[in-house]
Write an enzyme that holds these catalytic residues in place. Structure first.
Site, PDB file in Angstrom:
ATOM      1  N   HIS A 174      -5.855   2.863   1.448  1.00 46.11           N
ATOM      2  CA  HIS A 174      -5.137   4.053   1.908  1.00 46.11           C
ATOM      3  C   HIS A 174      -5.778   4.714   3.142  1.00 46.11           C
ATOM      4  O   HIS A 174      -5.091   5.031   4.108  1.00 46.11           O
ATOM      5  CB  HIS A 174      -5.042   5.085   0.787  1.00 46.11           C
ATOM      6  N   ASP A 228       0.901  -1.144   0.000  1.00 47.05           N
ATOM      7  CA  ASP A 228       0.000   0.000   0.000  1.00 47.05           C
ATOM      8  C   ASP A 228       0.939   1.192   0.000  1.00 47.05           C
ATOM      9  O   ASP A 228       1.652   1.424   0.977  1.00 47.05           O
ATOM     10  CB  ASP A 228      -0.877   0.022   1.248  1.00 47.05           C
ATOM     11  N   HIS A 229       0.959   1.943  -1.098  1.00 44.41           N
ATOM     12  CA  HIS A 229       2.031   2.944  -1.216  1.00 44.41           C
ATOM     13  C   HIS A 229       1.925   4.039  -0.159  1.00 44.41           C
ATOM     14  O   HIS A 229       2.880   4.761   0.089  1.00 44.41           O
ATOM     15  CB  HIS A 229       2.100   3.523  -2.636  1.00 44.41           C
TER      16      HIS A 229
HETATM   17  C1  BG6 Z   1      -3.980   5.053  -5.943  1.00 42.70           C
HETATM   18  C2  BG6 Z   1      -5.344   5.155  -6.567  1.00 42.70           C
HETATM   19  O1  BG6 Z   1      -3.868   3.864  -5.214  1.00 42.70           O
HETATM   20  O2  BG6 Z   1      -3.763   6.171  -5.096  1.00 42.70           O
HETATM   21  C3  BG6 Z   1      -5.451   6.448  -7.348  1.00 42.70           C
HETATM   22  O3  BG6 Z   1      -5.590   4.049  -7.424  1.00 42.70           O
HETATM   23  C4  BG6 Z   1      -5.102   7.627  -6.477  1.00 42.70           C
HETATM   24  O4  BG6 Z   1      -6.764   6.607  -7.885  1.00 42.70           O
HETATM   25  C5  BG6 Z   1      -3.780   7.424  -5.746  1.00 42.70           C
HETATM   26  O5  BG6 Z   1      -5.011   8.775  -7.309  1.00 42.70           O
HETATM   27  C6  BG6 Z   1      -3.576   8.507  -4.700  1.00 42.70           C
HETATM   28  O6  BG6 Z   1      -2.277   8.459  -4.195  1.00 42.70           O
HETATM   29  P1  BG6 Z   1      -1.579   9.754  -3.607  1.00 42.70           P
HETATM   30  O7  BG6 Z   1      -0.276   9.238  -3.116  1.00 42.70           O
HETATM   31  O8  BG6 Z   1      -1.458  10.722  -4.726  1.00 42.70           O
HETATM   32  O9  BG6 Z   1      -2.475  10.264  -2.518  1.00 42.70           O
END
Ligand code: BG6
Length: 497
Positions: A246, A183-184
């Protein structure tokens, strides 16, 4: 510690994620001398492709997406390690050949047999690829002690049943401790810092509970619309795309009990436990405690955004939500009676990711100049993006001969304290996979607990179809009813500034 050698096998090597994030992150690690000495990258393509062509494409991607100026010598050394190999799970022979190629490369580069298989593919390929990796023994434990790891990108399942099925399938092939579900958000420094804020300071934990906290807001607002991802997004929607992963990462870090140790077992158990304490709502409750919206054309900054329904590959009658807001409660002693409000959406007026913790008001108005209800609210705000930092909002006396009170803000911003080179957010995650630390990866039970919470919302919305779907203009703060979700409880979403 970093292993002496490792083969880094990327499925989906020609895709966007590899070009945009994985290779730039490997580059940053190479520059910081944080890659194993004996290293090779095996890029798996579906169609035949020469290693030279693959290297050229990755080099271009690196120049387009690098977070720092590219040092050509470092980039060339990294890309020299790349070999293209074609394999397709629909053609088992190709995996037998992959095994032979990989073993040869491992011998040539003396990587010692440590293997990391990184699935940067569309999710429907996770199970078929893993099955083939299992069948050919590529993922089997090595009697000589070399490790074999599987890294899986999101989305992990599309609902509770599919997440359970995927977990069951993968765990037949690879043990939990060698399975790294990405989960990034957990790669973000500001997200990792939530643990440090709470547990490396003595002053927050005593007030981090229902006695002092009135409610919690988690906001992930994006300016980006759906752009080129119409077909994925229309089948997914804001809830699936952002919430069980997230937003729940943020929620679990904020709400978990203090773990006794800083290790993967203790931290991940505490996170899973708080997710299982979130009340599972009935579909009727879920409808009452949620808002979903879809954007129509508008301006986001200088950009004209078209209706969501006109985006390429989106159903012109789509009822998929591009905005979701939920009210959740956590049934445990720390949080009983403290609502957690979550919201996320696309094509909004601003990019903002934050957790705002609202503390209870002072119990009575000693200063008659301002009634308690008019005092500004005490928030602790954990800023993830674009403001990276922490701010505390409290009341202060306005200088002057009479008593007058106004809200002020005390702010810590990373950029004022720490000078770090910009990164992709994947460096720590990839590095942790190589050193075998899965503290920042999702465990099966937490994933399933998250899906269990959102499932009644998914079911209720699917049954309601278009009914209850609000429209909001691109560039606006979102549907009006998202505000109503809080005002009916006598609260408001925090607006910055
Ligand atoms: C991704 C989603 O996992 O996270 C995207 O699939 C989203 O739709 C993105 O834009 C958001 O990541 P961050 O790091 O820009 O908040």
């Amino acid at each position: 510690t970093l292993p002496e050698g490792c083969a880094f096998v990327i499925f989906g090597v020609t895709g966007d994620l590899t070009h945009r994030l994985v290779i730039p992150a490997l580059y940053n690690l190479a520059e910081a001398n944080l890659l194993p000495e004996k290293f090779c990258v095996v890029g798996i393509t579906r169609k035949e492709m020469s290693s030279d062509d693959l290297r050229a494409s990755l080099m271009k991607g690196l120049h387009d997406f690098a977070t720092r100026p590219v040092d050509d010598a470092v980039a060339e050394r990294l890309l020299y390690c790349v070999t293209a190999v074609s394999a397709d799970p629909g053609n088992p022979d190709s995996f037998d050949k992959l095994r032979e190629r990989l073993e040869k490369l491992e011998a040539d580069r003396a990587t010692g047999g440590n293997r990391l298989f990184y699935l940067a593919t569309p999710p429907d390929a996770f199970a078929p690829i893993s099955r083939e990796l299992g069948r050919t023994g590529l993922l089997h434990e090595d009697p000589g002690g070399a490790w074999r790891r599987l890294v899986v990108e999101k989305p992990f399942g599309t609902d509770l049943a599919s997440a359970k099925a995927l977990n069951a399938e993968l765990l037949k092939i690879v043990p939990e401790h060698e399975l790294y579900r990405i989960d990034h958000y957990l790669g973000k420094e500001t997200v990792q810092n939530i643990l440090v804020l709470r547990f490396a300071n003595g002053m927050f934990e005593p007030i981090w509970n229902r006695d002092h906290i009135e409610h919690v807001q988690i906001t992930v607002e994006e300016k980006l619309g759906v752009a080129h991802r119409g077909s994925f997004y229309d089948a997914t929607g804001a809830l699936r795309d952002m919430v069980p992963n997230h937003l729940f990462q943020l929620l679990s870090l904020v709400a978990m009990e203090p773990p006794a140790h800083f290790n993967a077992h203790a931290v991940r158990s505490a996170k899973a436990e708080v997710l299982t304490a979130i009340q599972i709502q009935s579909e009727t409750e879920a409808l009452k405690n949620s808002v979903r919206g879809q954007y129509v054309s508008g301006r986001v900054g200088d950009t004209e955004v078209i209706d969501y329904r006109s985006v390429k590959d989106v159903d012109p009658d789509s009822t998929t939500e591009t905005y979701a807001a939920l009210k959740l409660t956590i049934d445990n002693w720390r949080w009983a009676g403290v609502p957690f409000y979550l919201r996320t959406g696309k094509a909004l007026g601003a990019k903002r990711t934050e957790v705002a913790i609202k503390f209870k008001q002072a119990p009575f108005a000693m200063f008659r100049c301002t009634p308690v209800q008019e005092l500004s609210q005490n928030y602790l705000v954990i800023g993830i993006e674009p403001v990276e930092g922490i701010s505390l909002q409290f009341n202060s006396k306005i200088p002057g001969p009479t008593i007058a009170i106004d809200g002020v803000e005390m702010t810590f911003e990373y950029k004022d304290y720490f000078k770090v080179a910009p990164s992709t957010g994947y460096e720590t995650l990839i590095h942790d996979c190589m050193i075998g630390d899965n503290i920042l990866f999702q465990r099966a039970d937490a994933i399933e607990a998250g899906w269990a919470v959102v499932q009644p919302f998914l079911d209720a919305w699917a049954k309601a179809a278009g009914k209850g779907l609000q429209v909001y203009r691109a560039g606006s703060p979102g549907p009006d009813s998202a505000e109503a979700l809080l005002t009916r409880d006598g609260r408001n979403w925090r607006e910055p500034g």
